[in-house]
Design an enzyme around this catalytic site. Structure first.
Site, PDB file in Angstrom:
ATOM      1  N   GLU A  82       0.828  -1.206   0.000  1.00  0.00           N
ATOM      2  CA  GLU A  82       0.000   0.000   0.000  1.00  0.00           C
ATOM      3  C   GLU A  82       0.867   1.263   0.000  1.00  0.00           C
ATOM      4  O   GLU A  82       0.529   2.262  -0.644  1.00  0.00           O
ATOM      5  CB  GLU A  82      -0.934   0.001   1.214  1.00  0.00           C
ATOM      6  CG  GLU A  82      -1.989  -1.090   1.196  1.00  0.00           C
ATOM      7  CD  GLU A  82      -2.860  -1.023  -0.049  1.00  0.00           C
ATOM      8  OE1 GLU A  82      -3.457   0.042  -0.299  1.00  0.00           O
ATOM      9  OE2 GLU A  82      -2.921  -2.032  -0.772  1.00  0.00           O
TER      10      GLU A  82
ATOM     11  N   TRP B 181       2.035   1.743  -3.526  1.00  0.00           N
ATOM     12  CA  TRP B 181       0.957   2.327  -4.338  1.00  0.00           C
ATOM     13  C   TRP B 181       0.928   3.844  -4.139  1.00  0.00           C
ATOM     14  O   TRP B 181       0.753   4.622  -5.084  1.00  0.00           O
ATOM     15  CB  TRP B 181      -0.393   1.745  -3.933  1.00  0.00           C
ATOM     16  CG  TRP B 181      -0.879   0.591  -4.755  1.00  0.00           C
ATOM     17  CD1 TRP B 181      -0.965  -0.712  -4.370  1.00  0.00           C
ATOM     18  CD2 TRP B 181      -1.382   0.633  -6.112  1.00  0.00           C
ATOM     19  NE1 TRP B 181      -1.475  -1.479  -5.395  1.00  0.00           N
ATOM     20  CE2 TRP B 181      -1.745  -0.685  -6.466  1.00  0.00           C
ATOM     21  CE3 TRP B 181      -1.557   1.657  -7.046  1.00  0.00           C
ATOM     22  CZ2 TRP B 181      -2.274  -1.004  -7.722  1.00  0.00           C
ATOM     23  CZ3 TRP B 181      -2.082   1.347  -8.293  1.00  0.00           C
ATOM     24  CH2 TRP B 181      -2.428   0.034  -8.627  1.00  0.00           C
TER      25      TRP B 181
ATOM     26  N   TRP C 117     -21.156  10.389 -19.622  1.00  0.00           N
ATOM     27  CA  TRP C 117     -21.563  10.410 -18.219  1.00  0.00           C
ATOM     28  C   TRP C 117     -22.964  11.003 -18.087  1.00  0.00           C
ATOM     29  O   TRP C 117     -23.335  11.904 -18.828  1.00  0.00           O
ATOM     30  CB  TRP C 117     -20.583  11.247 -17.392  1.00  0.00           C
ATOM     31  CG  TRP C 117     -19.164  10.766 -17.405  1.00  0.00           C
ATOM     32  CD1 TRP C 117     -18.105  11.377 -17.996  1.00  0.00           C
ATOM     33  CD2 TRP C 117     -18.652   9.578 -16.794  1.00  0.00           C
ATOM     34  NE1 TRP C 117     -16.957  10.657 -17.789  1.00  0.00           N
ATOM     35  CE2 TRP C 117     -17.263   9.542 -17.052  1.00  0.00           C
ATOM     36  CE3 TRP C 117     -19.219   8.545 -16.054  1.00  0.00           C
ATOM     37  CZ2 TRP C 117     -16.435   8.515 -16.594  1.00  0.00           C
ATOM     38  CZ3 TRP C 117     -18.405   7.518 -15.596  1.00  0.00           C
ATOM     39  CH2 TRP C 117     -17.026   7.509 -15.866  1.00  0.00           C
TER      40      TRP C 117
ATOM     41  N   ASN D 186     -10.955   1.748   3.288  1.00  0.00           N
ATOM     42  CA  ASN D 186     -10.418   1.723   1.937  1.00  0.00           C
ATOM     43  C   ASN D 186     -11.194   0.815   0.989  1.00  0.00           C
ATOM     44  O   ASN D 186     -11.451   1.163  -0.168  1.00  0.00           O
ATOM     45  CB  ASN D 186      -8.945   1.311   1.955  1.00  0.00           C
ATOM     46  CG  ASN D 186      -8.299   1.451   0.582  1.00  0.00           C
ATOM     47  OD1 ASN D 186      -8.273   2.532   0.019  1.00  0.00           O
ATOM     48  ND2 ASN D 186      -7.808   0.354   0.030  1.00  0.00           N
TER      49      ASN D 186
ATOM     50  N   TRP E 147     -16.613  10.523 -12.568  1.00  0.00           N
ATOM     51  CA  TRP E 147     -15.752  10.296 -11.411  1.00  0.00           C
ATOM     52  C   TRP E 147     -15.284  11.596 -10.774  1.00  0.00           C
ATOM     53  O   TRP E 147     -15.015  11.641  -9.563  1.00  0.00           O
ATOM     54  CB  TRP E 147     -14.535   9.452 -11.798  1.00  0.00           C
ATOM     55  CG  TRP E 147     -13.626  10.057 -12.827  1.00  0.00           C
ATOM     56  CD1 TRP E 147     -13.646   9.860 -14.177  1.00  0.00           C
ATOM     57  CD2 TRP E 147     -12.534  10.964 -12.587  1.00  0.00           C
ATOM     58  NE1 TRP E 147     -12.658  10.587 -14.793  1.00  0.00           N
ATOM     59  CE2 TRP E 147     -11.947  11.272 -13.844  1.00  0.00           C
ATOM     60  CE3 TRP E 147     -11.993  11.555 -11.440  1.00  0.00           C
ATOM     61  CZ2 TRP E 147     -10.859  12.136 -13.977  1.00  0.00           C
ATOM     62  CZ3 TRP E 147     -10.908  12.419 -11.576  1.00  0.00           C
ATOM     63  CH2 TRP E 147     -10.358  12.695 -12.832  1.00  0.00           C
TER      64      TRP E 147
ATOM     65  N   TRP F  64      -9.899   7.161  -7.551  1.00  0.00           N
ATOM     66  CA  TRP F  64     -11.115   7.403  -8.327  1.00  0.00           C
ATOM     67  C   TRP F  64     -10.940   6.999  -9.786  1.00  0.00           C
ATOM     68  O   TRP F  64     -11.833   6.372 -10.374  1.00  0.00           O
ATOM     69  CB  TRP F  64     -11.548   8.871  -8.211  1.00  0.00           C
ATOM     70  CG  TRP F  64     -12.457   9.053  -7.037  1.00  0.00           C
ATOM     71  CD1 TRP F  64     -12.123   9.457  -5.785  1.00  0.00           C
ATOM     72  CD2 TRP F  64     -13.848   8.747  -6.996  1.00  0.00           C
ATOM     73  NE1 TRP F  64     -13.220   9.438  -4.965  1.00  0.00           N
ATOM     74  CE2 TRP F  64     -14.303   9.007  -5.689  1.00  0.00           C
ATOM     75  CE3 TRP F  64     -14.772   8.290  -7.937  1.00  0.00           C
ATOM     76  CZ2 TRP F  64     -15.630   8.830  -5.294  1.00  0.00           C
ATOM     77  CZ3 TRP F  64     -16.097   8.109  -7.549  1.00  0.00           C
ATOM     78  CH2 TRP F  64     -16.518   8.379  -6.251  1.00  0.00           C
TER      79      TRP F  64
END
Length: 464
Positions: free
Chosen positions: A271, A274, A303, A338, A356, A379
């Site tokens: 993590e 990341w 969208w 998370n 988003w 996102w």
């Protein structure tokens, strides 16, 4: 030479290499700008602003113990910061400024302008990479390019740090108390009061996670009813703890963690890598700071602009219990588990087919741990528009996610109390049960999963 340290999102003394270098060079003045207009423009959550102001107050008190005076100046935006810093340097005969880099595009542009302006005034500015372990640009492909897939980046990152042992420099000053009083602009509204800001409490929080949860992190982190995550993201977001400190703490427990991807604690390290990946991307591709898709082939996704459904999502009233519980957790606490961030982001972008960017902004406006690189990365991952993102045809089923990660509905019942009496059999999809219980006020589902999934697949296919 008279040296100044400038605090930004690095609100720590312990392990703050830039601050330690500055005081070792004689700095006895530090600076923090209260820039509420700029924070608002960047959608900083009120709870995070409160958290930061409380921490700065604590910092000022602690630094005063060592003879370092923290100057707090109101500077509404970045332009005001530049003018105020130049004026401060002239008034106090500052010849060198030390600070930690910020990687967002507006912040980088501010620093480039300031570097030139300070040079004209014969003031140097030295910037450190205190928010990462690997400075952006230092982990690249053999062709010298930025990685566009996480796993190869991780392998290169690990290879780069093979044998590395993180250590933090010691604080060089002994106590020389001087007086300091927090200015009125640091007044707190108390909204973040449940999160301690003093280092003594933080030592306990870090220690408990490392000693009690680290080796179980991989197996427990996805279950929101279990306190299996570190709870450190708000502290990382403001630099109250550093990622290097957390690596050092991990290596104290598992010295060879960088070489042991099979170790249970490696899930935690993964993590942190990341987090590095998203920061490197932010620097390499400034368009990520400007609301652009990373993957331009999805620029033409149609969208939907449905204000009512978006508001229902914001308020935790979608008719999907796990989605609603997660959104209410965010609204009530300023934080969200998370796994649930992925679930609700997938629901907004795929089930409701809402852009988003609206979800990203809403998160930033409410998250205690709001951070552009990680928030944007998460996102765009969920929306399938990002770097190494979830493929558009892989769409979370919020009901099966609920069954898998909140099997007894404990998390749902905590944040959606109107469903507290719903039997386990129906808690994940209570529509049939609620048809027999008109006394329970809970909304009908906004969409049906299968139909919403087919609509999303068609929209993404049509955009390619």
């Amino acid at each position: 030479m008279t040296t100044l340290f400038w605090f930004r999102r690095d609100l720590r003394i312990y392990g703050n290499e830039a601050l330690i270098a500055a005081v070792a060079q004689g700095a006895r003045d530090a600076l923090f700008f209260v820039s509420k207009k700029q924070w608002q423009q960047h959608d900083a959550a009120a709870i995070q602003v409160d958290f930061a102001l409380r921490r700065v107050t604590w910092l000022g008190e602690q630094l005063a113990r060592f003879g370092v005076h923290l100057h707090v100046i109101e500077a509404p935006d970045f332009n005001d910061q530049q003018q105020a810093l130049l004026a401060f340097c002239q008034q106090h005969n500052i010849s060198a400024v030390f600070a930690n880099r910020e990687y967002e595009v507006n912040e980088r542009e501010r620093d480039e302008t300031l570097t030139a302006q300070l040079a004209l005034a014969q003031v140097t500015i030295q910037l450190f990479d205190g928010d990462v372990i690997a400075p952006p640009g230092s982990i690249r492909t053999k062709q010298g390019e930025m990685f566009r897939v996480f796993t190869p980046f991780k392998k290169a990152w690990l290879a780069h740090f093979s044998g590395y042992q993180a250590h933090l420099p010691k604080w060089p000053l002994s106590e020389q108390p001087r007086s300091w009083a927090p200015p009125a602009c640091l007044a707190s509204d108390g909204s973040s009061a449940k999160w301690p800001v003093d280092d003594s409490a933080l030592v306990q929080i870090v220690g408990r996670f490392m000693d009690e949860k680290l080796v179980h992190y991989g197996e427990q982190r996805d279950f929101p009813a279990i306190k299996g995550t570190s709870g450190l993201s708000p502290y990382l977001a403001l630099g109250i703890v550093s990622v290097k400190q957390l690596l050092a703490e991990t290596q104290l427990r598992v010295p060879d963690i960088l070489e042991r991807p099979s170790h249970p604690a490696f899930s935690w390290l993964n993590e942190l890598i990341w987090r590095e990946f998203y920061r490197h991307l932010l620097v390499e591709f400034p368009k990520l700071c400007k609301h652009h898709n990373f993957n331009s082939q999805y620029n033409h996704v149609a969208w939907r602009d449905d204000a009512a459904q978006f508001q229902a999502w914001c308020n935790g009233k979608t008719g999907y219990p796990l989605v609603d519980a997660a959104m209410r957790q965010l609204l009530q606490t300023g934080w969200m588990h998370n796994r649930l961030r992925m679930v609700v982001a997938s629901f907004l972008t795929k089930h409701l087919l809402i852009d988003w960017r609206k979800g990203e902004q809403f998160f930033m406006q409410h998250l205690l741990d709001g951070d552009l690189a990680s928030n944007n990365g998460g996102w765009q991952w969920a929306a399938s528009t990002g770097c190494d993102a979830q493929p558009y045809f892989r769409i979370f089923n919020p009901v099966t996610q609920s069954e898998k990660f909140d099997p007894k509905g404990e998390f749902i019942r905590k944040y959606v109390p109107e469903l507290a009496a719903v039997p386990d059999k129906y808690i994940h999809w209570p529509e049939a049960y609620l048809a027999l219980r008109p006394d329970i006020d809970y909304p009908q589902p906004l969409v049906e999963h299968k139909a919403a999934r087919e609509r999303a697949l068609a929209a993404f296919k049509g955009a390619i």
